[in-house]
Design a protein around this motif. Structure first.
Motif, PDB file in Angstrom:
ATOM      1  N   LEU A  72      33.697  43.673  53.974  1.00  0.00           N
ATOM      2  CA  LEU A  72      34.500  42.462  53.872  1.00  0.00           C
ATOM      3  C   LEU A  72      35.957  42.770  53.562  1.00  0.00           C
ATOM      4  O   LEU A  72      36.864  42.219  54.203  1.00  0.00           O
ATOM      5  N   ASP A  73      36.211  43.652  52.599  1.00  0.00           N
ATOM      6  CA  ASP A  73      37.592  43.990  52.235  1.00  0.00           C
ATOM      7  C   ASP A  73      38.343  44.574  53.420  1.00  0.00           C
ATOM      8  O   ASP A  73      39.497  44.216  53.685  1.00  0.00           O
ATOM      9  N   LEU A  74      37.681  45.492  54.143  1.00  0.00           N
ATOM     10  CA  LEU A  74      38.338  46.121  55.287  1.00  0.00           C
ATOM     11  C   LEU A  74      38.601  45.099  56.385  1.00  0.00           C
ATOM     12  O   LEU A  74      39.669  45.118  57.025  1.00  0.00           O
ATOM     13  N   ARG A  75      37.682  44.196  56.614  1.00  0.00           N
ATOM     14  CA  ARG A  75      37.886  43.163  57.640  1.00  0.00           C
ATOM     15  C   ARG A  75      39.052  42.256  57.269  1.00  0.00           C
ATOM     16  O   ARG A  75      39.848  41.860  58.132  1.00  0.00           O
ATOM     17  N   MET A  76      39.172  41.939  55.997  1.00  0.00           N
ATOM     18  CA  MET A  76      40.272  41.082  55.561  1.00  0.00           C
ATOM     19  C   MET A  76      41.615  41.781  55.708  1.00  0.00           C
ATOM     20  O   MET A  76      42.593  41.182  56.174  1.00  0.00           O
ATOM     21  N   GLN A  77      41.674  43.072  55.315  1.00  0.00           N
ATOM     22  CA  GLN A  77      42.912  43.830  55.481  1.00  0.00           C
ATOM     23  C   GLN A  77      43.286  43.924  56.958  1.00  0.00           C
ATOM     24  O   GLN A  77      44.450  43.762  57.331  1.00  0.00           O
ATOM     25  N   HIS A  78      42.285  44.175  57.787  1.00  0.00           N
ATOM     26  CA  HIS A  78      42.526  44.295  59.218  1.00  0.00           C
ATOM     27  C   HIS A  78      43.047  42.978  59.787  1.00  0.00           C
ATOM     28  O   HIS A  78      43.964  42.961  60.632  1.00  0.00           O
ATOM     29  N   ALA A  79      42.511  41.865  59.336  1.00  0.00           N
ATOM     30  CA  ALA A  79      42.947  40.557  59.828  1.00  0.00           C
ATOM     31  C   ALA A  79      44.402  40.282  59.462  1.00  0.00           C
ATOM     32  O   ALA A  79      45.166  39.717  60.259  1.00  0.00           O
ATOM     33  N   VAL A  80      44.803  40.694  58.257  1.00  0.00           N
ATOM     34  CA  VAL A  80      46.194  40.521  57.833  1.00  0.00           C
ATOM     35  C   VAL A  80      47.127  41.335  58.725  1.00  0.00           C
ATOM     36  O   VAL A  80      48.159  40.841  59.212  1.00  0.00           O
ATOM     37  N   PHE A  81      46.761  42.594  58.951  1.00  0.00           N
ATOM     38  CA  PHE A  81      47.618  43.458  59.774  1.00  0.00           C
ATOM     39  C   PHE A  81      47.588  43.056  61.247  1.00  0.00           C
ATOM     40  O   PHE A  81      48.537  43.329  61.979  1.00  0.00           O
ATOM     41  N   GLU A  82      46.522  42.406  61.675  1.00  0.00           N
ATOM     42  CA  GLU A  82      46.480  41.899  63.045  1.00  0.00           C
ATOM     43  C   GLU A  82      47.596  40.883  63.247  1.00  0.00           C
ATOM     44  O   GLU A  82      48.293  40.901  64.270  1.00  0.00           O
ATOM     45  N   ARG A  83      47.811  40.026  62.272  1.00  0.00           N
ATOM     46  CA  ARG A  83      48.855  39.002  62.398  1.00  0.00           C
ATOM     47  C   ARG A  83      50.259  39.576  62.231  1.00  0.00           C
ATOM     48  O   ARG A  83      51.201  39.095  62.868  1.00  0.00           O
ATOM     49  N   THR A  84      50.390  40.594  61.405  1.00  0.00           N
ATOM     50  CA  THR A  84      51.729  41.087  61.057  1.00  0.00           C
ATOM     51  C   THR A  84      52.165  42.334  61.820  1.00  0.00           C
ATOM     52  O   THR A  84      53.364  42.570  61.971  1.00  0.00           O
ATOM     53  N   VAL A  85      51.214  43.150  62.302  1.00  0.00           N
ATOM     54  CA  VAL A  85      51.576  44.444  62.904  1.00  0.00           C
ATOM     55  C   VAL A  85      50.951  44.652  64.282  1.00  0.00           C
ATOM     56  O   VAL A  85      51.656  44.925  65.257  1.00  0.00           O
ATOM     57  N   TYR A  86      49.635  44.552  64.367  1.00  0.00           N
ATOM     58  CA  TYR A  86      48.931  45.001  65.564  1.00  0.00           C
ATOM     59  C   TYR A  86      49.331  44.243  66.823  1.00  0.00           C
ATOM     60  O   TYR A  86      49.522  44.845  67.891  1.00  0.00           O
ATOM     61  N   ARG A  87      49.447  42.943  66.734  1.00  0.00           N
ATOM     62  CA  ARG A  87      49.784  42.186  67.943  1.00  0.00           C
ATOM     63  C   ARG A  87      51.182  42.516  68.443  1.00  0.00           C
ATOM     64  O   ARG A  87      51.462  42.441  69.640  1.00  0.00           O
ATOM     65  N   ARG A  88      52.082  42.894  67.526  1.00  0.00           N
ATOM     66  CA  ARG A  88      53.426  43.314  67.939  1.00  0.00           C
ATOM     67  C   ARG A  88      53.368  44.655  68.662  1.00  0.00           C
ATOM     68  O   ARG A  88      54.128  44.886  69.612  1.00  0.00           O
ATOM     69  N   LEU A  89      52.486  45.536  68.225  1.00  0.00           N
ATOM     70  CA  LEU A  89      52.333  46.824  68.904  1.00  0.00           C
ATOM     71  C   LEU A  89      51.783  46.611  70.311  1.00  0.00           C
ATOM     72  O   LEU A  89      52.235  47.255  71.268  1.00  0.00           O
TER      73      LEU A  89
END
Length: 637
Positions: free
Chosen positions: A333-350
């Motif tokens: 759960l913790d890893l999924r939540m961290q990943h979801a945050v970075f999806e909005r802030t970092v990954y989609r921009r990459l």
């Protein structure tokens, strides 16, 4: 010898004619469907599409021009140009009349061009511009069989089209009909990392087989459901990987755009405007994209954020991998939540930097670093790491869908067999294995034995049939202690450091393994700016040198963490300039000429080892505790 039972071949229709048939078949089935795209002359931001019918008509027009010029079945014509629209049309026009293409890198030296044209017996050559025509012109006098030199930038397409107006279209159709699957389609020359390049004769079936197998098993992954598949071709068509990409697109109905300029600015623009759905590249491209993203984040003051996001991506992808291989429950759960945050802030921009539509990619040419593969998977772009070579028409392995394993090159393609000999050499058998080396029966016999190709690559198969590449047989280093070291893994891990551009591991007949390192000039400038050292020039330069030495020490430590003590790098030197083609240290396909590099930098290597103190008590690679004299550092300027 180890062998693994493989899956039966996928449902692939057997080839009945030549590669040019795909162009004509597509025009008959879906004449209006766009198959190629090229930048508009009026606006480089706009891509003009060419239909299947339009491509066929252009191929026929050029084919008639070749017939009028005396090109007949079996004749060989060299194509010496970058990855541009005309390359594809000319290639299929030559195949349509039964001719054989000989791809030549436009950056090849005069001696390389002379050897290839002479060895292959070309009767004609298509060049791109004034520079390449001058190179060919300088060797023409000694090539009695060479009758034609066509220059693209001087109107070659227009001239050939005009010359062919008197040739009946039926003539082209008759010539195309007599091309058989086992007819030779291309003579591709090996990289020539040691000795003269060898011409690999590849039939139409050799080139079509891996394309058709990949399309049958993986073709639906080129684009999400409901979206038109599109691929940007920028890798050289002079290399078998680039040629395979062309075949995949035209045989699979995938829209293909051409980008001849591989500079960062040109590729960035092409990816942004063409917006491919699938990316084909080599490890160095994936490494560069990652390093550029890191540098951009650091310049914006978000370097720490990017590094946390990258680590989360790797951990998330590794957890998913364990889950799909039945070895774990997936991300917590913790890893999924961290990943979801970075999806909005970092990954989609990459992902947006690649056009925003790429969700899958293939890396080829050399193995992809596992950590890098996990990073891309974690940001939403699954990179399949495949394996193939010139002598196999491209693909040999691919990652099975839903069972991908980062750090390996996947499993053998259906219909292809892979074995690993007792000495670790990879052996391949299947329909893509080449016909032999042109004019060199001895070299052919040395690698072909009863249908099995000795690849010269080293690797191992795990219990599930996944292949891992560990290096080249001829590159293995043997130290004075008798330890055999394959340099590939160490070099791959060194290049993962943002400052490292190139790395060559040395140590033959030496007491330990060493490394020659060149630096990435762009990241070096960024790194120096971030240091922001104060004081007078001598003091500032001394502290900068110490900081760079420490940074390279960390890079070496990270590389050493993957190997044993006996295999670890104990001395290194940073060189003042990169290895390049002009100095004869890189092949036209950008592969290292190891023997030439060792010879060219022999004084540096000798000094590196002479200055080395006795190896201190071994420390864990993550610590890297060496005496100052144990490593020799030279700052690059």
């Amino acid at each position: 010898m180890r062998d693994v039972a493989l899956a039966p071949p996928a449902a692939v229709s057997p080839l009945t004619g030549g590669l040019a048939d795909s162009v004509f078949d597509a025009a008959a089935r879906t004449p209006a469907r766009p198959v190629l795209a090229r930048r508009s002359a009026a606006d480089p931001e706009v891509w003009e599409e060419v239909s299947a019918e339009g491509l066929r008509d252009e191929v026929v027009a050029l084919a008639r021009g070749f017939v009028a010029s005396g090109i007949s079945p079996g004749h060989r014509v060299a194509l010496m140009a970058r990855t541009r629209y005309e390359w594809t049309v000319l290639c299929y026009a030559l195949w349509a009349v039964g001719a054989e293409i000989v791809p030549v890198y436009p950056t090849s030296s005069r001696d390389q061009v002379e050897w290839i044209l002479r060895d292959s017996g070309c009767v004609g050559v298509v060049v791109e511009d004034e520079a390449t025509v001058m190179t060919v012109g300088s060797v023409c006098a000694g090539l009695e069989g060479l009758r034609h030199v066509w220059q693209l930038d001087a109107g070659a397409v227009r001239q050939l089209t005009a010359a062919g107006e008197s040739v009946p279209v039926t003539t082209v159709e008759s010539l195309r009909r007599i091309v058989l699957p086992d007819s030779t389609a291309a003579i591709l020359y090996t990289s020539g990392t040691s000795g003269r390049p060898l011409g690999c004769a590849l039939s139409h079936e050799n080139l079509a087989s891996p394309c058709d197998t990949l399309l049958a098993g993986w073709g639906h992954t080129v684009a999400p459901a409901g979206r038109r598949p599109a691929v940007l071709a920028f890798l050289p068509f002079s290399h078998v990987y680039g040629l395979m990409i062309q075949g995949l697109c035209l045989r699979g109905g995938v829209l293909m755009g051409h980008e001849p300029d591989m500079s960062e600015a040109a590729l960035t623009s092409a990816l942004r405007t063409f917006r491919p759905t699938y990316l084909y590249a080599v490890p160095s491209v994936f490494e560069k994209i990652y390093k550029n993203a890191l540098r951009t984040a650091q310049q914006a003051g978000r370097g720490g954020l990017f590094e946390r996001a990258a680590q989360t991506a790797r951990e998330f992808a590794a957890a998913l991998e364990r889950q799909r291989l039945g070895r774990g429950s997936g991300p917590g759960l913790d890893l999924r939540m961290q990943h979801a945050v970075f999806e909005r802030t970092v990954y989609r921009r990459l992902r947006a930097a690649l056009g925003g539509r790429v969700t899958r990619a293939t890396s080829g040419g050399s193995p992809l670093n596992r950590d890098l593969s996990l990073f891309y998977d974690g940001i939403g772009i699954h990179v399949h790491d495949g394996y193939g070579l010139t002598e196999t028409g491209g693909g040999v392995t691919m990652q099975p869908l839903g069972r991908e394993k980062s750090g390996t090159v996947g499993r053998a393609l259906p219909g292809t067999d892979v074995r690993v000999a007792d000495d670790g050499e990879i052996l391949v058998s299947g329909p893509s294995v080449f016909q032999g080396y042109v004019g060199d029966e001895a070299a052919t016999r040395a690698v072909l034995d009863n249908g099995w190709l000795a690849t010269g690559d080293l690797g191992h198969l795990d219990s599930d049939g996944y292949l891992t590449i560990t290096g080249r047989k001829k590159d293995v280093i043997v130290t004075t202690s008798g330890k055999s070291v394959s340099p590939a893994l160490l070099e791959q891990r060194l290049r993962m450091h943002p400052l490292v551009h190139q790395a060559v591991v040395v140590g033959d007949n030496r007491p330990c393994v060493g490394a020659l390192i060149t630096l990435d000039p762009e990241f070096l400038a960024h790194w120096r700016a971030r240091l922001a050292l104060q004081g007078d020039v001598p003091s500032r330069e001394a502290r900068e040198e110490n900081a760079l030495r420490e940074e390279m020490g960390r890079a070496v430590a990270a590389a050493n963490s993957a190997v044993s003590r006996a295999e670890s790098i104990r001395v290194f030197r940073v060189l003042p300039r990169a290895f390049d083609q002009a100095g004869g240290l890189l092949t036209p396909s950008m592969k290292l000429r190891r023997d030439s590099i060792v010879d060219h930098w022999s004084a540096e290597i000798e000094a590196m080892y002479q200055a080395r103190a006795p190896i201190p008590r071994y420390s864990p690679p993550s610590v890297l505790s060496w005496d100052d004299a144990d490593d020799v550092f030279r700052q690059t300027r």
